[in-house]
Design a protein around this motif. Sequence first.
Motif, PDB file in Angstrom:
ATOM      1  N   GLY A   1      19.955  34.949  93.228  1.00 11.34           N
ATOM      2  CA  GLY A   1      21.325  34.464  93.455  1.00 11.34           C
ATOM      3  C   GLY A   1      22.241  35.501  94.067  1.00 11.34           C
ATOM      4  O   GLY A   1      22.429  36.580  93.521  1.00 11.34           O
ATOM      5  N   HIS A   2      22.820  35.157  95.220  1.00  8.19           N
ATOM      6  CA  HIS A   2      23.766  36.086  95.855  1.00  8.19           C
ATOM      7  C   HIS A   2      25.075  35.390  96.213  1.00  8.19           C
ATOM      8  O   HIS A   2      25.939  35.986  96.828  1.00  8.19           O
ATOM      9  CB  HIS A   2      23.133  36.726  97.092  1.00  8.19           C
ATOM     10  N   GLU A   3      25.212  34.115  95.837  1.00  7.98           N
ATOM     11  CA  GLU A   3      26.469  33.401  96.092  1.00  7.98           C
ATOM     12  C   GLU A   3      27.043  33.037  94.730  1.00  7.98           C
ATOM     13  O   GLU A   3      26.524  32.135  94.074  1.00  7.98           O
ATOM     14  CB  GLU A   3      26.200  32.135  96.917  1.00  7.98           C
ATOM     15  N   PHE A   4      28.084  33.735  94.309  1.00  3.75           N
ATOM     16  CA  PHE A   4      28.616  33.453  92.976  1.00  3.75           C
ATOM     17  C   PHE A   4      30.068  33.888  92.859  1.00  3.75           C
ATOM     18  O   PHE A   4      30.565  34.672  93.657  1.00  3.75           O
ATOM     19  CB  PHE A   4      27.758  34.147  91.896  1.00  3.75           C
TER      20      PHE A   4
ATOM     21  N   SER B   1      31.650  33.774  99.389  1.00  2.00           N
ATOM     22  CA  SER B   1      30.666  34.795  99.018  1.00  2.00           C
ATOM     23  C   SER B   1      29.619  35.010 100.099  1.00  2.00           C
ATOM     24  O   SER B   1      29.003  36.070 100.166  1.00  2.00           O
ATOM     25  CB  SER B   1      29.983  34.406  97.701  1.00  2.00           C
ATOM     26  N   ASP B   2      29.372  34.006 100.915  1.00  2.00           N
ATOM     27  CA  ASP B   2      28.329  34.147 101.936  1.00  2.00           C
ATOM     28  C   ASP B   2      28.507  33.157 103.090  1.00  2.00           C
ATOM     29  O   ASP B   2      28.904  33.535 104.194  1.00  2.00           O
ATOM     30  CB  ASP B   2      26.933  33.966 101.297  1.00  2.00           C
ATOM     31  N   ILE B   3      28.200  31.876 102.840  1.00  2.00           N
ATOM     32  CA  ILE B   3      27.902  30.992 103.978  1.00  2.00           C
ATOM     33  C   ILE B   3      29.092  30.677 104.880  1.00  2.00           C
ATOM     34  O   ILE B   3      28.898  30.469 106.071  1.00  2.00           O
ATOM     35  CB  ILE B   3      27.206  29.687 103.517  1.00  2.00           C
TER      36      ILE B   3
ATOM     37  N   ILE C   1      22.699  27.837  95.500  1.00  2.00           N
ATOM     38  CA  ILE C   1      21.379  28.139  96.067  1.00  2.00           C
ATOM     39  C   ILE C   1      21.551  28.164  97.575  1.00  2.00           C
ATOM     40  O   ILE C   1      22.134  27.247  98.163  1.00  2.00           O
ATOM     41  CB  ILE C   1      20.339  27.071  95.682  1.00  2.00           C
ATOM     42  N   CYS C   2      21.046  29.230  98.199  1.00  2.00           N
ATOM     43  CA  CYS C   2      21.248  29.436  99.643  1.00  2.00           C
ATOM     44  C   CYS C   2      19.944  29.185 100.381  1.00  2.00           C
ATOM     45  O   CYS C   2      18.861  29.378  99.833  1.00  2.00           O
ATOM     46  CB  CYS C   2      21.702  30.874  99.860  1.00  2.00           C
ATOM     47  N   GLY C   3      20.048  28.808 101.641  1.00  2.00           N
ATOM     48  CA  GLY C   3      18.862  28.688 102.487  1.00  2.00           C
ATOM     49  C   GLY C   3      18.044  29.962 102.486  1.00  2.00           C
ATOM     50  O   GLY C   3      16.813  29.921 102.515  1.00  2.00           O
TER      51      GLY C   3
HETATM   52 ZN    ZN Z   1      23.392  32.921 100.993  1.00  2.00          ZN
END
Ligand code: ZN
Length: 390
Positions: free
Chosen positions: A59-62, A168-170, A37-39
């Motif tokens: 969901g975009h971090e996986f 994936s993102d952060i 879960i992202c900010g």
């Molecule tokens: Zn994110």
Amino acid sequence: MKANCWIGKQDVRVETVADPKLLNERDAIVRVTSTAICGSDLHLYDGFVPTMESGDVLGHEFMGEIIEVGRGVQNLQKGDRVVVPFPIACGSCFTCQRGLFSVCENSNPNAWMAEKLWGHSPAGLFGYSHLLGGFAGGQAEYVRVPFADVGPLKIPEHLTDDQVLFLSDIFPTGYMGAEMCNIQPGDTIAVWGCGPVGQFAMKSAFLLGAERVIGIDRFPERLRMARERVGAETINYEEANPLPELKEMTGGRGPDACIDAVGMEAHTPGFVGAYDRAKQALMLETDRPNALREAIMACRNGGTVSVIGVYGGFIDKFPMGSMMNRSITIRTGQCHVHRYLKPLLERIQNGEIDPSFVITHHMPLSQAPEGYAMFKDKQDECIKVVLKPH
Ligand SMILES: [Zn+2]
Ligand SMILES: [Zn+2]
């Protein structure tokens, strides 16, 4: 399959939805082993991003295992373990060729919506509104990955999901935030927001040669993580006003660069905070930009403000005069994740960083609604939640 769906404002539910299928020959289907879960999911949760529809999969971090590939995907095979970047990029358009993957010209089928709001459309993103493509996200047992020959990064077996999931993102987002500061030896970098992206921005600032890093937040557990895990100095903005404090800490000059890792839902004490909340509620401004205002005002003359917190629309009381008269450079963008995957995987393999330090909670996917509520309210000192779908 089970997936975490957006139902309405502050209402997400794990529901049974149709399994994803290959739609195009460059698609792959990934069986998700870890998702976070992202900010920026909280901006959806709080209802600040338009064009969400009830039932959209978040969901975009996986990351996970490839279980099916289309005919056009030559570089991946069933069984490969991959991390998937959150922007969807074709790899061959004008912007992709320039490494600007988060503004791919070919991956947003709803580009017309974004053009109305922003003039031009950026890339499509997983699980992030119809404005950004309406793609089902990865807080699910399975997910369809378009342009799978371009995005997913194969992961060596000896690294755990927790060590690589944030590619994936952060981690790249924080890293790009620091990179945009053009850090020189001796520099001091201030970072607004000590959430997970802020932690990676601070850590990356050190990796890129900063001498001092100062994190600004109000949650003691995040400030403690910044000090103990990253080696930053900290300011609790509920105890001290960051502007005079930063001047004091930098001999009166101000930080060489300032990173806004907060974005559109800044918490602001006092009159300015009430002003932003009222204007946002009346739809007179879409975003509450106080971290950005402070970052500009605090930055030294001729310095850089790097914006990686997410903004959606329009802001108010933007200190343009301060920026213009003091030669401030602003740099920003959704992270071009694809170009950071390999170099940052190398930094993980070299032991320069173990991104799992930000994780405070693991939960099964079935508890995603509790995870969102806990993360939103920072209960139980929650900083980052990883969901396990299987
Ligand atoms: Zn994110
Ligand atoms: Zn492209």
